[in-house]
Design an enzyme around this catalytic site. Structure first.
Site, mmCIF file in Angstrom:
data_model
loop_
_atom_site.group_PDB
_atom_site.id
_atom_site.type_symbol
_atom_site.label_atom_id
_atom_site.label_comp_id
_atom_site.label_asym_id
_atom_site.label_seq_id
_atom_site.Cartn_x
_atom_site.Cartn_y
_atom_site.Cartn_z
ATOM 1 N N ARG A 13 0.854 -1.181 0.000
ATOM 2 C CA ARG A 13 0.000 0.000 0.000
ATOM 3 C C ARG A 13 0.894 1.236 0.000
ATOM 4 O O ARG A 13 2.068 1.175 0.365
ATOM 5 C CB ARG A 13 -0.930 0.036 1.207
ATOM 6 N N ASP A 196 6.070 5.686 -1.967
ATOM 7 C CA ASP A 196 7.201 4.940 -2.530
ATOM 8 C C ASP A 196 8.240 4.558 -1.487
ATOM 9 O O ASP A 196 9.429 4.419 -1.798
ATOM 10 C CB ASP A 196 7.869 5.747 -3.661
ATOM 11 N N ARG A 197 7.806 4.423 -0.265
ATOM 12 C CA ARG A 197 8.670 4.016 0.850
ATOM 13 C C ARG A 197 9.774 5.039 1.152
ATOM 14 O O ARG A 197 10.723 4.733 1.871
ATOM 15 C CB ARG A 197 9.314 2.638 0.591
ATOM 16 N N LEU A 198 9.649 6.256 0.631
ATOM 17 C CA LEU A 198 10.616 7.311 0.920
ATOM 18 C C LEU A 198 10.124 8.094 2.141
ATOM 19 O O LEU A 198 9.784 9.284 2.063
ATOM 20 C CB LEU A 198 10.804 8.222 -0.293
#
Length: 218
Positions: A13, A196-198
């Site tokens: 997600r 984006d997991r940033l």
């Protein structure tokens, strides 16, 4: 989400709970922590003051459990427990502990490292006598973290004491082995989920009376 051939599936997600910017950060972590905790309460999250407490034993083996933060002030964070419990025994051996708050619905995590010391008897009394009588009777009876014969035996002892209290034959009194710990933070990290997991990771490190602020890579 489920398990397929031993692997977790359906866990992808996007995180979009907000952002952290250096130009809007307070000088000390307390203000931001209280803002995030208040938001968790406002969103009516279940047990927003629940936190994972991690300690280590005499061999350096870690252990974690969930406890409730009962006070947040200029000193730090306070929780309560039985002083004969495993967590308390490990704290007495090594006062360095870690706390973790996770508000999944807000895509937020707070990690805290610090030292735990006992609160005063007066402070413990003030909290103890604010609790529901049933909780206090349980605290007086339960030998926390120790092996017991059965739940039925424990309930029998609790019910017996409760009946004596109701009949005026016993009083609800804070046990000497029950009280609180104050965790004074040395490191506080705020984790804000981003796309984006940033993710945003902002760390506060105590430097005397001041705090050093760093951004960490996600």
């Amino acid at each position: 989400m489920g398990l397929e051939h031993g692997k977790i599936s359906g866990d992808r997600r996007q995180y979009d709970g907000g952002s952290l910017h250096e130009d809007s950060l307070p000088r000390a972590p307390k203000e931001l922590f209280e803002e995030w905790l208040s938001r968790a309460f406002e969103e009516d999250l279940r047990d927003p003051n629940a936190m994972v407490l991690s300690t280590v034993d005499g061999r350096g083996a870690p252990s974690s459990r969930v406890v409730l933060a009962k006070a947040v002030d200029d000193r730090g964070i306070v929780f309560y427990t039985n002083y004969d419990s495993r967590k308390a025994n490990e704290i007495e051996h090594n006062r360095r502990v870690a706390l973790l708050f996770h508000w999944r619905e807000l895509d937020r995590v707070v990690r805290i490292e610090g030292r735990a010391t006992r609160v005063s008897g007066e402070e413990a009394d003030a909290y103890f006598y604010s609790r529901p009588p049933g909780s206090n009777v349980g605290a007086m009876v339960s030998p926390q973290s120790r092996v017991i014969a059965s739940r039925e035996e424990l309930l029998g002892q609790v019910n017996e004491l409760a009946a004596r209290v109701e009949a005026g034959e016993a009083e609800v009194v804070r046990p000497d082995n029950w009280g609180g710990y104050l965790v004074v933070p040395a490191v506080v990290e705020f984790w804000q989920g981003r796309a984006d997991r940033l993710h945003d990771r902002i760390r506060y490190r105590r430097d005397g009376e001041d705090w050093i602020i760093d951004r960490l890579a996600p």
